[in-house]
Write a protein that holds these residues in place. Sequence first.
Motif, PDB file in Angstrom:
ATOM      1  N   ARG A 185      27.605  48.187  37.313  1.00 11.26           N
ATOM      2  CA  ARG A 185      28.693  48.750  36.810  1.00 11.26           C
ATOM      3  C   ARG A 185      30.026  49.017  37.658  1.00 11.26           C
ATOM      4  O   ARG A 185      31.324  48.756  37.013  1.00 11.26           O
ATOM      5  CB  ARG A 185      28.272  50.048  35.958  1.00 11.26           C
ATOM      6  N   LYS A 186      29.720  49.556  38.912  1.00 12.33           N
ATOM      7  CA  LYS A 186      30.934  50.048  39.604  1.00 12.33           C
ATOM      8  C   LYS A 186      31.738  48.884  39.995  1.00 12.33           C
ATOM      9  O   LYS A 186      32.651  48.822  40.036  1.00 12.33           O
ATOM     10  CB  LYS A 186      30.209  50.749  40.785  1.00 12.33           C
ATOM     11  N   ALA A 187      30.693  47.333  40.309  1.00 13.88           N
ATOM     12  CA  ALA A 187      31.458  46.212  40.615  1.00 13.88           C
ATOM     13  C   ALA A 187      32.377  45.811  39.526  1.00 13.88           C
ATOM     14  O   ALA A 187      33.487  45.455  39.844  1.00 13.88           O
ATOM     15  CB  ALA A 187      30.566  45.402  41.056  1.00 13.88           C
ATOM     16  N   VAL A 188      31.797  45.896  38.199  1.00  8.91           N
ATOM     17  CA  VAL A 188      32.465  45.712  37.099  1.00  8.91           C
ATOM     18  C   VAL A 188      33.786  46.558  36.952  1.00  8.91           C
ATOM     19  O   VAL A 188      34.926  45.944  36.647  1.00  8.91           O
ATOM     20  CB  VAL A 188      31.591  45.625  35.621  1.00  8.91           C
ATOM     21  N   LEU A 189      33.400  47.878  37.115  1.00  9.63           N
ATOM     22  CA  LEU A 189      34.599  48.696  36.925  1.00  9.63           C
ATOM     23  C   LEU A 189      35.660  48.420  38.390  1.00  9.63           C
ATOM     24  O   LEU A 189      36.960  48.194  37.797  1.00  9.63           O
ATOM     25  CB  LEU A 189      34.161  50.018  37.175  1.00  9.63           C
ATOM     26  N   ASN A 190      35.157  48.161  39.298  1.00 11.09           N
ATOM     27  CA  ASN A 190      36.065  47.887  40.403  1.00 11.09           C
ATOM     28  C   ASN A 190      36.812  46.408  40.153  1.00 11.09           C
ATOM     29  O   ASN A 190      38.215  46.527  40.087  1.00 11.09           O
ATOM     30  CB  ASN A 190      35.516  47.591  41.605  1.00 11.09           C
ATOM     31  N   ILE A 191      36.243  45.471  39.429  1.00 10.18           N
ATOM     32  CA  ILE A 191      36.730  44.412  38.859  1.00 10.18           C
ATOM     33  C   ILE A 191      37.885  44.573  38.067  1.00 10.18           C
ATOM     34  O   ILE A 191      38.815  44.003  38.031  1.00 10.18           O
ATOM     35  CB  ILE A 191      35.554  43.108  38.432  1.00 10.18           C
ATOM     36  N   LEU A 192      37.394  45.516  36.984  1.00  6.46           N
ATOM     37  CA  LEU A 192      38.386  45.886  35.790  1.00  6.46           C
ATOM     38  C   LEU A 192      39.459  46.385  36.444  1.00  6.46           C
ATOM     39  O   LEU A 192      40.784  45.948  36.263  1.00  6.46           O
ATOM     40  CB  LEU A 192      37.533  46.526  34.873  1.00  6.46           C
ATOM     41  N   GLU A 195      45.845  43.746  39.062  1.00  2.00           N
ATOM     42  CA  GLU A 195      45.962  42.321  39.056  1.00  2.00           C
ATOM     43  C   GLU A 195      46.913  41.948  38.081  1.00  2.00           C
ATOM     44  O   GLU A 195      48.174  41.449  38.201  1.00  2.00           O
ATOM     45  CB  GLU A 195      44.772  41.171  39.172  1.00  2.00           C
ATOM     46  N   LYS A 196      46.671  42.641  36.837  1.00  2.00           N
ATOM     47  CA  LYS A 196      47.443  42.453  35.580  1.00  2.00           C
ATOM     48  C   LYS A 196      48.897  42.895  35.933  1.00  2.00           C
ATOM     49  O   LYS A 196      49.752  42.457  35.419  1.00  2.00           O
ATOM     50  CB  LYS A 196      46.704  43.117  34.494  1.00  2.00           C
ATOM     51  N   LEU A 197      48.830  44.332  36.530  1.00  3.17           N
ATOM     52  CA  LEU A 197      50.215  44.832  36.947  1.00  3.17           C
ATOM     53  C   LEU A 197      50.977  43.835  37.440  1.00  3.17           C
ATOM     54  O   LEU A 197      52.009  43.624  37.383  1.00  3.17           O
ATOM     55  CB  LEU A 197      49.758  46.110  37.532  1.00  3.17           C
ATOM     56  N   GLN A 198      50.324  43.309  38.664  1.00  2.00           N
ATOM     57  CA  GLN A 198      50.843  42.529  39.710  1.00  2.00           C
ATOM     58  C   GLN A 198      51.628  41.334  38.878  1.00  2.00           C
ATOM     59  O   GLN A 198      52.908  40.920  39.259  1.00  2.00           O
ATOM     60  CB  GLN A 198      50.093  41.932  40.857  1.00  2.00           C
ATOM     61  N   ILE A 199      50.462  40.878  37.979  1.00  2.00           N
ATOM     62  CA  ILE A 199      50.919  39.560  37.303  1.00  2.00           C
ATOM     63  C   ILE A 199      52.103  39.847  36.338  1.00  2.00           C
ATOM     64  O   ILE A 199      52.910  39.037  36.459  1.00  2.00           O
ATOM     65  CB  ILE A 199      49.789  38.913  36.389  1.00  2.00           C
ATOM     66  N   LEU A 200      52.048  41.132  35.808  1.00  2.00           N
ATOM     67  CA  LEU A 200      53.101  41.239  34.963  1.00  2.00           C
ATOM     68  C   LEU A 200      54.533  41.568  35.774  1.00  2.00           C
ATOM     69  O   LEU A 200      55.728  40.836  35.307  1.00  2.00           O
ATOM     70  CB  LEU A 200      52.809  42.762  34.186  1.00  2.00           C
ATOM     71  N   SER A 201      54.400  42.150  36.898  1.00  2.00           N
ATOM     72  CA  SER A 201      55.602  42.623  37.594  1.00  2.00           C
ATOM     73  C   SER A 201      56.056  40.995  38.133  1.00  2.00           C
ATOM     74  O   SER A 201      57.267  40.713  38.276  1.00  2.00           O
ATOM     75  CB  SER A 201      55.541  43.436  38.785  1.00  2.00           C
TER      76      SER A 201
END
Lengths: 353, 145
Positions: free
Chosen positions: A63-70, A76-82
């Motif tokens: 779960r933690k890993a998933v959370l981390n991944i999320l 990543e998404k922010l980065q992608i957005l920027s």
Amino acid sequence: MSGGITTIASHDRIVDLEIYAKAILNILDDFSEEKGRLRNTQRAIQNILEDAESEKFRLEATRKAVLNILEDFASEKLQILSMQKATFNILDDLNAEKNNAERTNRELVGEIIERKRAEEALEAANKELEAFSYSVSHDLRAPLRAIDGFSQALIEDYFDRLDKQGRYYLERVRAGTQRMAELIDDMLQLSRLTRTEMHFETVDITMLAESVIADLRRAEPQRQVKVCIQPLMSVKGDPDLLRIALVNLLANAWKFTGRQAAARIELGNRDNDDNDCRVFFVHDNGVGFDMAYVNKLFGAFQRLHSTSEFPGTGVGLAIVQRIINRHGGQIWAEGVVNEGATFYFSLPHNQND
Amino acid sequence: MENKTILLVEDNPDDEALTLRALKKNNIMNEVTVVRDGQEALDYFFAGNVTANPMPAVVLLDLKLPKVSGLDILQRLRGDDRTCMQPVVILTSSKEEQDLIGGYRLGANSYIRKPVNFDRFIEAVRQLGLYWLVLNEIPGQGGRL
């Protein structure tokens, strides 16, 4: 064991008890088995629970890993957005740039068209100038020849009918035509200088100057002039044009030291401070000039002396300047009245066209 | 020397008079034929009964001429078997490079610029006469083949 009945009864009881005990034992046995089973079951459950616990840890970790991944995905998404934003910005910029480029392009095309037009106009003007100087060379000289020739014919054929004054006037007419012919020739030379193609090669300035001085000595063998020419001077340039420049500069030095008892002419060179061109100088100890008129020196048909003082058309230095400029160099002068003049000219080192 | 003739191609009457005077001043008594435009010059060599015209020892050719230019005349002379060896001296006002190159390219034997100073012109004509009428040898009949 006193008392039979009691004993019997006791015996029965004992039997009963034994039966009970056996039963109990059996039950106990059964319980024990059951307990063992229960223990097993409990163990199994414990195992299961233990397994479940470790599973839970794993799940937690997952779960933690998933959370981390999320979370990572989120950043990543922010980065992608920027990045996307930046890309959009870049695209915008590119668009603006493209517009700019297009505008610049349009301007350039306009400029090229304009330049082409200017070039055509220049070419036409040059052709016209060529036709003009051709005409000057041909047509303006013909009447001069007639004026001079027939004046001479008058002097010769009508000698006895002309008094001294009359002959003098005719000589003046002839002198006038001579001067005009010289002016025409100098003007033509000046205009030709801007039109002729240049051919660059290594020019031995020392040798060139020595031959010019030799010509001057031949023309006026009575003159005593001390000439110092620095040995081994050479430079890249057009030999014909540089000869014309040196002829004019040295002839000037020769002419303007005419009244000097101990006339001296010096020609030398050195690298300039930036080391990108060679600076030559022609120094004389002649009549010099007033620095107030230094700007007039290089103008065509400009003279600082009357023709009766020193002959000339006033084109020589204009010719020299044009030649030096065509080589990418510069010319300047220093002078002191009655002490002499120094003419400097620079020629760039990297002449290879 | 007496039977050697000169053909003067000159449209300017002043220059004609001065050239004739300069010849006379130098005691050059050879016959001088004067033609006053380019066509006349071509006719002298190529029109009608040309054998009546003697082949000159030298042609003094001006460049700027009415009708046919001096360089065109030269080209015609050099292009014709009868006149290709005819000595031609360009005698003109111009010393423009294009004329000099054009003249020599078409096979002029000499190129002399008329000086404005008449004394110098007389000297030029003297040397011209001495060279082309006395020193220079040409095939018989003035170079006619």
